[in-house]
Design a protein around this motif. Structure first.
Motif, PDB file in Angstrom:
ATOM      1  N   SER A 239       0.805  -1.203   0.068  1.00  0.00           N
ATOM      2  CA  SER A 239      -0.032  -0.043   0.057  1.00  0.00           C
ATOM      3  C   SER A 239       0.853   1.242   0.065  1.00  0.00           C
ATOM      4  O   SER A 239       0.513   2.326  -0.656  1.00  0.00           O
ATOM      5  CB  SER A 239      -0.841   0.027   1.269  1.00  0.00           C
ATOM      6  N   GLY A 240       2.127   1.357   0.842  1.00  0.00           N
ATOM      7  CA  GLY A 240       2.664   2.460   0.816  1.00  0.00           C
ATOM      8  C   GLY A 240       3.370   2.623  -0.416  1.00  0.00           C
ATOM      9  O   GLY A 240       3.537   4.065  -0.971  1.00  0.00           O
ATOM     10  N   PHE A 241       3.807   1.558  -1.173  1.00  0.00           N
ATOM     11  CA  PHE A 241       4.319   1.895  -2.580  1.00  0.00           C
ATOM     12  C   PHE A 241       3.279   2.281  -3.627  1.00  0.00           C
ATOM     13  O   PHE A 241       3.744   3.210  -4.186  1.00  0.00           O
ATOM     14  CB  PHE A 241       5.058   0.392  -2.871  1.00  0.00           C
ATOM     15  N   LEU A 242       2.290   1.516  -3.708  1.00  0.00           N
ATOM     16  CA  LEU A 242       1.274   1.820  -4.937  1.00  0.00           C
ATOM     17  C   LEU A 242       0.659   3.074  -4.680  1.00  0.00           C
ATOM     18  O   LEU A 242       0.152   3.902  -5.577  1.00  0.00           O
ATOM     19  CB  LEU A 242       0.254   0.742  -4.780  1.00  0.00           C
ATOM     20  N   LEU A 243       0.150   3.260  -3.561  1.00  0.00           N
ATOM     21  CA  LEU A 243      -0.539   4.691  -3.308  1.00  0.00           C
ATOM     22  C   LEU A 243       0.266   6.021  -3.425  1.00  0.00           C
ATOM     23  O   LEU A 243      -0.082   6.888  -3.702  1.00  0.00           O
ATOM     24  CB  LEU A 243      -1.415   4.716  -1.990  1.00  0.00           C
TER      25      LEU A 243
ATOM     26  N   GLY B  63      -7.601  15.179  -7.139  1.00  0.00           N
ATOM     27  CA  GLY B  63      -7.999  15.845  -6.168  1.00  0.00           C
ATOM     28  C   GLY B  63      -8.505  14.835  -5.036  1.00  0.00           C
ATOM     29  O   GLY B  63      -8.711  13.679  -5.269  1.00  0.00           O
ATOM     30  N   ILE B  64      -8.594  15.514  -3.803  1.00  0.00           N
ATOM     31  CA  ILE B  64      -8.804  14.589  -2.692  1.00  0.00           C
ATOM     32  C   ILE B  64     -10.324  13.865  -2.834  1.00  0.00           C
ATOM     33  O   ILE B  64     -10.272  12.850  -2.639  1.00  0.00           O
ATOM     34  CB  ILE B  64      -8.917  15.543  -1.394  1.00  0.00           C
ATOM     35  N   GLY B  65     -11.115  14.538  -3.509  1.00  0.00           N
ATOM     36  CA  GLY B  65     -12.316  13.883  -3.715  1.00  0.00           C
ATOM     37  C   GLY B  65     -12.347  12.675  -4.598  1.00  0.00           C
ATOM     38  O   GLY B  65     -12.864  11.664  -4.328  1.00  0.00           O
ATOM     39  N   GLN B  66     -11.741  12.862  -5.716  1.00  0.00           N
ATOM     40  CA  GLN B  66     -11.421  11.521  -6.542  1.00  0.00           C
ATOM     41  C   GLN B  66     -10.550  10.595  -5.927  1.00  0.00           C
ATOM     42  O   GLN B  66     -11.004   9.272  -6.170  1.00  0.00           O
ATOM     43  CB  GLN B  66     -10.587  12.071  -7.876  1.00  0.00           C
ATOM     44  N   TYR B  67      -9.536  10.956  -5.185  1.00  0.00           N
ATOM     45  CA  TYR B  67      -8.754  10.002  -4.434  1.00  0.00           C
ATOM     46  C   TYR B  67      -9.689   9.213  -3.314  1.00  0.00           C
ATOM     47  O   TYR B  67      -9.783   7.931  -3.178  1.00  0.00           O
ATOM     48  CB  TYR B  67      -7.566  10.593  -3.697  1.00  0.00           C
ATOM     49  N   ALA B  68     -10.538   9.889  -2.688  1.00  0.00           N
ATOM     50  CA  ALA B  68     -11.464   9.333  -1.719  1.00  0.00           C
ATOM     51  C   ALA B  68     -12.328   8.416  -2.535  1.00  0.00           C
ATOM     52  O   ALA B  68     -12.409   7.323  -1.848  1.00  0.00           O
ATOM     53  CB  ALA B  68     -12.204  10.298  -0.853  1.00  0.00           C
ATOM     54  N   VAL B  69     -12.940   8.937  -3.426  1.00  0.00           N
ATOM     55  CA  VAL B  69     -13.881   7.885  -4.165  1.00  0.00           C
ATOM     56  C   VAL B  69     -13.259   6.469  -4.359  1.00  0.00           C
ATOM     57  O   VAL B  69     -13.915   5.470  -4.221  1.00  0.00           O
ATOM     58  CB  VAL B  69     -14.570   8.598  -5.427  1.00  0.00           C
TER      59      VAL B  69
ATOM     60  N   TYR C  79      -4.696   5.543   4.253  1.00  0.00           N
ATOM     61  CA  TYR C  79      -5.448   6.260   3.333  1.00  0.00           C
ATOM     62  C   TYR C  79      -5.852   7.783   3.591  1.00  0.00           C
ATOM     63  O   TYR C  79      -5.512   8.590   2.980  1.00  0.00           O
ATOM     64  CB  TYR C  79      -6.640   5.343   3.053  1.00  0.00           C
ATOM     65  N   VAL C  80      -6.121   7.789   4.872  1.00  0.00           N
ATOM     66  CA  VAL C  80      -6.621   9.166   5.307  1.00  0.00           C
ATOM     67  C   VAL C  80      -5.511  10.137   5.362  1.00  0.00           C
ATOM     68  O   VAL C  80      -5.242  11.517   4.907  1.00  0.00           O
ATOM     69  CB  VAL C  80      -7.547   9.373   6.541  1.00  0.00           C
ATOM     70  N   ALA C  81      -4.388   9.642   5.822  1.00  0.00           N
ATOM     71  CA  ALA C  81      -3.166  10.325   6.315  1.00  0.00           C
ATOM     72  C   ALA C  81      -2.594  10.816   5.099  1.00  0.00           C
ATOM     73  O   ALA C  81      -1.624  11.687   4.902  1.00  0.00           O
ATOM     74  CB  ALA C  81      -2.234   9.798   7.387  1.00  0.00           C
ATOM     75  N   LEU C  82      -2.266   9.986   4.136  1.00  0.00           N
ATOM     76  CA  LEU C  82      -1.518  10.086   2.889  1.00  0.00           C
ATOM     77  C   LEU C  82      -1.538  11.008   2.092  1.00  0.00           C
ATOM     78  O   LEU C  82      -0.424  11.852   1.904  1.00  0.00           O
ATOM     79  CB  LEU C  82      -1.930   8.790   1.824  1.00  0.00           C
ATOM     80  N   PRO C  83      -2.616  11.958   1.641  1.00  0.00           N
ATOM     81  CA  PRO C  83      -2.616  13.100   1.107  1.00  0.00           C
ATOM     82  C   PRO C  83      -1.916  14.367   1.737  1.00  0.00           C
ATOM     83  O   PRO C  83      -1.271  15.340   1.315  1.00  0.00           O
ATOM     84  CB  PRO C  83      -4.012  13.782   0.941  1.00  0.00           C
ATOM     85  N   ALA C  84      -2.056  14.169   3.292  1.00  0.00           N
ATOM     86  CA  ALA C  84      -1.397  15.004   4.052  1.00  0.00           C
ATOM     87  C   ALA C  84       0.285  14.756   4.010  1.00  0.00           C
ATOM     88  O   ALA C  84       1.082  15.872   4.153  1.00  0.00           O
ATOM     89  CB  ALA C  84      -1.931  15.107   5.451  1.00  0.00           C
TER      90      ALA C  84
END
Length: 385
Positions: free
Chosen positions: A56-60, A76-82, A146-151
């Motif tokens: 997960s760390g690698f692929l995301l 965007g965050i929305g697309q990533y979350a979906v 998943y939640v922390a990755l964008p930040a």
């Protein structure tokens, strides 16, 4: 980079991780953990979870880092979350309903636990998840990532000054490792993401290394060592087995659900990171035309990787329902026979979940993206939690 790379061997690695997780849980149910050295090794097959976290760390992180290198924009965050929600939630909800409806549960507040599990917060209230759902602790940690990755990726951009500076990225990952170690040394909760950052960080480090290589600028000594090692998968697996054997000693704690000491937790964290990193490395940095790469890209093995998330979710429900029905006794059964039976039935159930739930939802999301004119494709077909 003009084209997006694919990593077919990672699908097969995902399948291996899922099967290993099934093995450790059936060994626990059969009582095999208490049977000497082999029982301890069976307990340490929990290393399948760190393998998932490395993947997960690698692929995301890879798409974010690739766009940092190229200077292009990202989802965007929305697309990533979906995409993340579509990937994990439908199968998870089906599994929760099946577990709570079909598996005999311990007495307790039934309705609140339904809500807590359906909404993915039960683990933060009670580490003893309902029967049939004990494996979901790692999914909760995965969701936190998943939640922390964008930040985290935003922080990487800031640290790098919006330029590709791999050394700064590695320093940031080193800081996350120190945070992980400090979290364990401070005896803080093991039900939180910081307790597992090293495993995700190993995968992110591989993403940095791959981007350095693909950009033609990676000539550092550490990178040469990694690529040389990745080109020798036999050596990687041999070293992984050695690290696994070391993890199967009292250094990492008892072969049970008993609490571990701080030192045991740190040794577990590090040795599992070594095992997971070594087995994933050849499929990321190794040659793509080797015999090993071709074997790892076998279609049937990759398909097992595609259904691995459903397998991960459903196998304990199958274990709880099928084992007693077939006459297996808790803590007193043949571990190999139980593993074969549960794996076979779980694979069939996972195939159904994949075809009826997981795949249709993901195809719907992809059609929606194409309809919106999205042109970017993911670098791999799936990831677990």
């Amino acid at each position: 980079m003009t084209t997006r790379p694919t990593f077919p061997g990672l699908d097969t690695m995902r399948a291996i991780a899922a099967i290993v997780v099934v093995a450790t849980h059936t060994c626990f149910w059969s009582g095999f953990y208490s049977r000497g050295t082999l029982g301890v090794a069976a307990h340490r097959l929990e290393v399948g979870v760190p393998i998932f976290f490395v993947l997960s760390g690698f692929l995301l992180a890879y798409p974010y880092l690739a766009r940092l290198r190229s200077g292009s924009s990202h989802d965007g965050i929305g697309q990533y979350a979906v995409k993340r929600v579509a990937r994990i939630v439908p199968v998870y909800l089906v599994t929760v309903v099946l577990a709570l409806a079909l598996v005999r549960q311990d007495p307790g507040a039934v309705l609140p636990r339904w809500f807590a599990n359906l909404l993915m917060y039960d683990y933060y209230l009670d580490e003893n998840l309902p029967r049939g759902l004990a494996q979901m602790w790692s999914l909760y940690i995965e969701v936190a990532f998943y939640v922390a990755l964008p930040a985290l990726m935003w922080l990487a951009v800031v640290v790098c000054g919006r330029r590709w500076r791999p050394r700064r990225l590695l320093l940031l990952l080193g800081a996350l490792t120190l945070l992980n170690l400090g979290w364990l040394l401070a005896d803080l909760s093991l039900r939180a993401l910081p307790a597992y950052l090293l495993w995700f960080g190993v995968g992110i480090t591989m993403a940095v290394a791959h981007l350095e290589l693909s950009g033609g600028s990676g000539r550092g000594r550490a990178l040469r060592v990694l690529t040389t090692l990745a080109a020798a998968p036999g050596i990687c697996w041999l070293m992984a087995v050695a690290a696994f054997a070391l993890a199967s000693t009292p250094l990492t704690g008892p072969a049970s659900l008993a609490p571990r000491s701080t030192g045991e937790l740190v040794m577990r964290l590090v040795l599992y990171a070594v095992v997971a990193g070594l087995v994933v490395l050849p499929s990321v940095l190794g040659p793509t035309d080797s015999r090993y790469a071709r074997a790892m890209a076998t279609p049937w093995a990759r398909h097992l990787g595609h259904i691995s998330y459903s397998l991960f979710c459903i196998h304990i429900v199958v274990l709880e329902l099928v084992a007693p029905a077939l006459g297996f006794q808790l803590f007193n059964s043949n571990p190999l026979l139980l593993f074969v039976v549960v794996l076979a039935i779980s694979l069939a159930a996972a195939e159904l979940l994949y075809r009826l739930v997981e795949k249709p939802v993901m195809e719907l999301v992809h059609r929606r993206r194409r309809h919106q004119g999205a042109s970017r494709a993911p670098i791999s077909t799936s990831t677990h939690a």
